[in-house]
Design an enzyme around this catalytic site. Sequence first.
Site, PDB file in Angstrom:
ATOM      1  N   THR A  17      -0.875  -9.967  -0.191  1.00  0.00           N
ATOM      2  CA  THR A  17      -0.289  -9.268   1.528  1.00  0.00           C
ATOM      3  C   THR A  17      -1.946  -9.242   2.562  1.00  0.00           C
ATOM      4  OG1 THR A  17       1.084  -9.152   0.898  1.00  0.00           O
ATOM      5  CG2 THR A  17       0.634  -7.809   2.528  1.00  0.00           C
ATOM      6  N   SER A  64       1.172 -13.678  -4.882  1.00  0.00           N
ATOM      7  CA  SER A  64       1.005 -12.688  -6.253  1.00  0.00           C
ATOM      8  C   SER A  64       2.089 -13.207  -7.134  1.00  0.00           C
ATOM      9  CB  SER A  64       0.090 -11.161  -6.084  1.00  0.00           C
ATOM     10  OG  SER A  64       1.129 -10.577  -6.576  1.00  0.00           O
ATOM     11  N   THR A  97      -0.975  -7.813  -4.722  1.00  0.00           N
ATOM     12  CA  THR A  97      -0.400  -6.285  -4.991  1.00  0.00           C
ATOM     13  C   THR A  97       1.063  -6.547  -6.438  1.00  0.00           C
ATOM     14  OG1 THR A  97       1.244  -5.628  -3.330  1.00  0.00           O
ATOM     15  CG2 THR A  97      -1.263  -5.126  -3.312  1.00  0.00           C
ATOM     16  N   ASP A  98       1.816  -7.844  -6.208  1.00  0.00           N
ATOM     17  CA  ASP A  98       3.252  -7.383  -7.028  1.00  0.00           C
ATOM     18  C   ASP A  98       2.651  -8.068  -8.465  1.00  0.00           C
ATOM     19  OD1 ASP A  98       5.093  -7.689  -5.080  1.00  0.00           O
ATOM     20  OD2 ASP A  98       5.433 -10.036  -4.700  1.00  0.00           O
TER      21      ASP A  98
END
Length: 365
Positions: A17, A64, A97-98
Amino acid sequence: MEKTELKNIVILATGGTIAGKASSGTQMTGYTAGAYSVADLLAGVPELGELAHISGEQLCNIDSSSITDALLLRLAQRCNELLAQNDVDGVVITHGTDTMEETAFFLNLTVKSAKPVVLVGAMRPATAVSADGPLNIINAVKVAVDAASTGQGVLVMMNDEIYSGRDVTKTNTANVATFKATNGGPLGFIVGGEVHYYYRSVRPHTLQSEFDVTGVTVLPRVDIIYTHIGEDRVFVDAALAAGARGIIYAGSGMGSIHEDVEAALSYPDLNVVGCEIIAFDAQTDLFSDACIQKIHDKNLYAWVNAITLGDVRTKPLYAKLDDDVSILQDPALGWGKLFEKKIDIIQTDWPAILYQYRQKILGVE
């Protein structure tokens, strides 16, 4: 600070992101992750040049959620190559961030340097009206050049908070304050633009970790299966058919296994070698010698987790016979009692010290 005094920081970009692009400044979902290059990111934050000598590498540029084992190995090995150079003082990794917490945990065990490694991401795409990525990158570089970051293990810098890669987890799908360490909290903060540490990560990591991925090209397949009402053996059978070398089964309660799954785990091609026992106190039946004997009667190893969690006061993993007691008081009060109870496998954060104690007490080479 003079330019010649600035440290050298390499930014490894993987997408996410923080490099995302949306169709408008107010679009916060449905955007394209990994749309901008590392050159674009650096050009958007010219202030970085006042903090360090910055160079960038594009390792990949993806969402990610698509990170693979191969990319994890490549990232760890590239970090080790860079950090071994005298002209590199630290590494900052831009990451979605996943799966940031998984990458951070992996690197915390496989990076072989005391130099700072800092993961950073964003919860809003780069095109957002109030994008959080630029300030997060600035703060990540500040953490990477700070002397107090040396020896802290792999870190995650998000939303003015600094976390250990061992403990951090994503708690919300959209909030910029999503990253937390629920059992311990952050190691430090960015306050007034300056790095302030209040705690250190004391669990074995980086140079103290036993894991080394030098020359490793493939990781063994290990599948994770969660229990649920109405479960059957379909997922276990599928994992075995796919060639899983191991299965992590997240059971209910204190490790209960659905009867259909238990039958599947007795599959002749699955090598079941042990059973982990979780006993919150010495009064539970799971702590009894009879329980251990029952496991031994099935020709299985009795396995106990001595690692100390942040909520150990309320839920110790094995009646407080743990690493904290063994390290801070006396190993005879923790590990020694596990030996007395004929525990076969002790999971610990301090394998070298436990090994030395085991040699001393049992005379085992």
